[in-house]
Design a protein around this motif. Structure first.
Motif, PDB file in Angstrom:
ATOM      1  N   GLY A 155     -39.006 -43.194 -35.739  1.00 18.47           N
ATOM      2  CA  GLY A 155     -38.900 -44.558 -35.233  1.00 18.47           C
ATOM      3  C   GLY A 155     -37.812 -44.799 -34.210  1.00 18.47           C
ATOM      4  O   GLY A 155     -37.894 -45.730 -33.411  1.00 18.47           O
ATOM      5  N   TRP A 169     -43.987 -49.542 -31.687  1.00 19.63           N
ATOM      6  CA  TRP A 169     -45.401 -49.272 -31.948  1.00 19.63           C
ATOM      7  C   TRP A 169     -46.057 -50.436 -32.683  1.00 19.63           C
ATOM      8  O   TRP A 169     -45.403 -51.150 -33.428  1.00 19.63           O
ATOM      9  CB  TRP A 169     -45.551 -47.991 -32.786  1.00 19.63           C
ATOM     10  CG  TRP A 169     -44.915 -48.068 -34.137  1.00 19.63           C
ATOM     11  CD1 TRP A 169     -45.517 -48.467 -35.302  1.00 19.63           C
ATOM     12  CD2 TRP A 169     -43.552 -47.787 -34.471  1.00 19.63           C
ATOM     13  NE1 TRP A 169     -44.605 -48.433 -36.346  1.00 19.63           N
ATOM     14  CE2 TRP A 169     -43.402 -48.018 -35.859  1.00 19.63           C
ATOM     15  CE3 TRP A 169     -42.439 -47.345 -33.739  1.00 19.63           C
ATOM     16  CZ2 TRP A 169     -42.183 -47.845 -36.527  1.00 19.63           C
ATOM     17  CZ3 TRP A 169     -41.231 -47.181 -34.410  1.00 19.63           C
ATOM     18  CH2 TRP A 169     -41.115 -47.423 -35.773  1.00 19.63           C
ATOM     19  N   ASN A 195     -24.059 -50.799 -33.920  1.00 16.44           N
ATOM     20  CA  ASN A 195     -23.365 -49.635 -33.371  1.00 16.44           C
ATOM     21  C   ASN A 195     -24.340 -48.499 -33.088  1.00 16.44           C
ATOM     22  O   ASN A 195     -23.984 -47.326 -33.210  1.00 16.44           O
ATOM     23  CB  ASN A 195     -22.334 -49.106 -34.392  1.00 16.44           C
ATOM     24  CG  ASN A 195     -21.005 -49.825 -34.304  1.00 16.44           C
ATOM     25  OD1 ASN A 195     -20.483 -50.025 -33.216  1.00 16.44           O
ATOM     26  ND2 ASN A 195     -20.463 -50.209 -35.442  1.00 16.44           N
TER      27      ASN A 195
HETATM   28  P1  ENP Z   1     -29.544 -52.730 -34.013  1.00 16.71           P
HETATM   29  O1  ENP Z   1     -30.245 -54.036 -33.784  1.00 16.71           O
HETATM   30  O2  ENP Z   1     -28.092 -52.663 -33.660  1.00 16.71           O
HETATM   31  O3  ENP Z   1     -30.292 -51.553 -33.260  1.00 16.71           O
HETATM   32  C1  ENP Z   1     -31.666 -51.411 -33.372  1.00 16.71           C
HETATM   33  C2  ENP Z   1     -32.032 -50.110 -32.706  1.00 16.71           C
HETATM   34  O4  ENP Z   1     -31.658 -49.028 -33.557  1.00 16.71           O
HETATM   35  C3  ENP Z   1     -33.492 -49.949 -32.469  1.00 16.71           C
HETATM   36  O5  ENP Z   1     -33.640 -49.248 -31.242  1.00 16.71           O
HETATM   37  C4  ENP Z   1     -33.989 -49.101 -33.609  1.00 16.71           C
HETATM   38  O6  ENP Z   1     -35.089 -48.333 -33.261  1.00 16.71           O
HETATM   39  C5  ENP Z   1     -32.785 -48.249 -33.900  1.00 16.71           C
HETATM   40  N1  ENP Z   1     -32.570 -47.907 -35.297  1.00 16.71           N
HETATM   41  C6  ENP Z   1     -32.112 -46.706 -35.714  1.00 16.71           C
HETATM   42  N2  ENP Z   1     -31.988 -46.729 -37.053  1.00 16.71           N
HETATM   43  C7  ENP Z   1     -32.364 -47.966 -37.455  1.00 16.71           C
HETATM   44  C8  ENP Z   1     -32.460 -48.575 -38.688  1.00 16.71           C
HETATM   45  N3  ENP Z   1     -32.183 -48.132 -39.895  1.00 16.71           N
HETATM   46  N4  ENP Z   1     -32.889 -49.863 -38.750  1.00 16.71           N
HETATM   47  C9  ENP Z   1     -33.248 -50.546 -37.636  1.00 16.71           C
HETATM   48  N5  ENP Z   1     -33.172 -49.999 -36.439  1.00 16.71           N
HETATM   49  C10 ENP Z   1     -32.735 -48.728 -36.342  1.00 16.71           C
HETATM   50  O7  ENP Z   1     -29.740 -52.277 -35.521  1.00 16.71           O
HETATM   51  P2  ENP Z   1     -30.078 -53.127 -36.826  1.00 16.71           P
HETATM   52  O8  ENP Z   1     -31.418 -53.719 -36.710  1.00 16.71           O
HETATM   53  O9  ENP Z   1     -28.897 -54.008 -37.127  1.00 16.71           O
HETATM   54  O10 ENP Z   1     -30.171 -51.961 -37.947  1.00 16.71           O
HETATM   55  C11 ENP Z   1     -29.059 -51.298 -38.350  1.00 16.71           C
HETATM   56  C12 ENP Z   1     -29.392 -50.634 -39.679  1.00 16.71           C
HETATM   57  O11 ENP Z   1     -29.739 -49.318 -39.619  1.00 16.71           O
HETATM   58  C13 ENP Z   1     -28.216 -50.636 -40.592  1.00 16.71           C
HETATM   59  O12 ENP Z   1     -28.645 -51.189 -41.805  1.00 16.71           O
HETATM   60  C14 ENP Z   1     -27.919 -49.208 -40.830  1.00 16.71           C
HETATM   61  O13 ENP Z   1     -27.230 -48.971 -42.049  1.00 16.71           O
HETATM   62  C15 ENP Z   1     -29.267 -48.702 -40.796  1.00 16.71           C
HETATM   63  P3  ENP Z   1     -36.507 -48.998 -32.818  1.00 16.71           P
HETATM   64  O14 ENP Z   1     -37.537 -48.137 -33.426  1.00 16.71           O
HETATM   65  O15 ENP Z   1     -36.558 -50.380 -33.367  1.00 16.71           O
HETATM   66  O16 ENP Z   1     -36.499 -48.936 -31.333  1.00 16.71           O
HETATM   67  C16 ENP Z   1     -32.447 -49.133 -40.750  1.00 16.71           C
HETATM   68  C17 ENP Z   1     -32.875 -50.218 -40.062  1.00 16.71           C
HETATM   69  O17 ENP Z   1     -29.323 -47.306 -40.870  1.00 16.71           O
END
Ligand code: ENP
Length: 266
Positions: A107, A112, A81
């Protein structure tokens, strides 16, 4: 060489700009921070190193320098989400998910990596999680998630996607693997789960069903007081901004008549 996208161009300017914007405008309550020093610590975590062997401890100095408190009742965890959470949290005004903390702002939406025996960034490509889990980005979110979960207190909110193909609660994911296990039981009063379906999308998972049930049971076993809400109205209203006349948004379409009643009571 790698399958993933390379380092985001202008990373340094973006991140230092975001950092000062965060401490001066978004959340001045974090107090004085040296954004240049935090950037140096961030870079040191992965520069000049094998891009597949970055460990959480490499980010330790970065985390220590950028840490600030998370107000109680403001933590918002989520899976699948990202954009919805970004709008709903409103840059800390409503909630403070990890991406709305100073650590997360280094991030969010960025990419990166460095390379061994080289002090520059790799702008061409970076390893994906499939290529190696211990890459700079994955490890960053790992340690950031652990830190954020440990700091969260009061009522905790979790936004899941009931239309997600792999299940609303991925049993392998940041939330399941690094956040739930790091909750500080004695500082958490309750956990509220919101399962949001896509507008017009399939209702694959909901409270008490499928993977959400697995999460509810896991948290109950851990001794938490749990509530689960399907299509929580406040978030649904936000989703419905772009689908005013869709049947899933009848909550919105029926609003004008209610309003008329309110405006002219007699
Ligand atoms: P996804 O796969 O839906 O979305 C990943 C995108 O969200 C990437 O663009 C990432 O930035 C950004 N993002 C923001 N916060 C987080 C984060 N917090 N995280 C990993 N990516 C994040 O999300 P995920 O991988 O399922 O991660 C969701 C998690 O974030 C949950 O556990 C939530 O509670 C947590 P970038 O730098 O990769 O472009 C933690 C891991 O907060």
């Amino acid at each position: 060489k790698w399958k993933g996208e390379g380092t985001t161009p202008n990373l340094e300017s973006i991140v230092i700009g975001r950092c000062y914007e965060y401490i001066r405008i978004v959340n001045p309550s974090v107090g004085e921070k040296n954004c240049t020093k935090i950037w140096e610590a961030f870079k040191k975590a992965f520069m000049n190193k094998d891009p597949c062997n970055i460990l959480p401890s490499d980010y330790e100095l970065f985390i220590n320098l950028s840490l600030h408190t998370i107000p109680p009742n403001k933590s918002l965890f989520w899976e699948n989400n990202h954009l919805l959470v970004t709008s709903y949290s409103d840059r800390t005004r409503r909630y403070m998910p990890l991406c709305d903390t100073l650590i997360g702002s280094f991030g969010d939406f960025l990419n990166w990596c460095g390379q061994a025996n080289d002090t520059g960034f790799n702008y061409d490509s970076c390893p994906t999680t499939e290529e190696c889990e211990n890459n700079a980005v994955e490890t960053f979110w790992k340690i950031a998630s652990i830190t954020y979960a440990k700091q969260s207190s009061g009522a905790i909110y979790v936004m899941l996607n009931g239309s997600a193909i792999g299940g609303a609660y991925p049993v392998k994911g940041f939330f399941a693997d690094y956040e739930v296990p790091n909750f500080q039981k004695d500082r958490i009063s309750q956990i509220e789960i919101w399962v949001m379906d896509d507008i017009g999308g399939p209702d694959l998972d909901s409270c008490g069903r499928g993977s959400v049930q697995i999460l509810e049971e896991r948290l109950k076993t851990m001794g938490y007081d749990i509530t689960c809400v399907d299509n929580y109205k406040s978030v649904l209203l936000l989703k419905c901004l772009d689908y005013l006349n869709h049947p899933d948004c009848s909550i919105v379409s029926s609003a004008p008549s209610t309003q008329k009643g309110l405006v002219s009571p007699d």
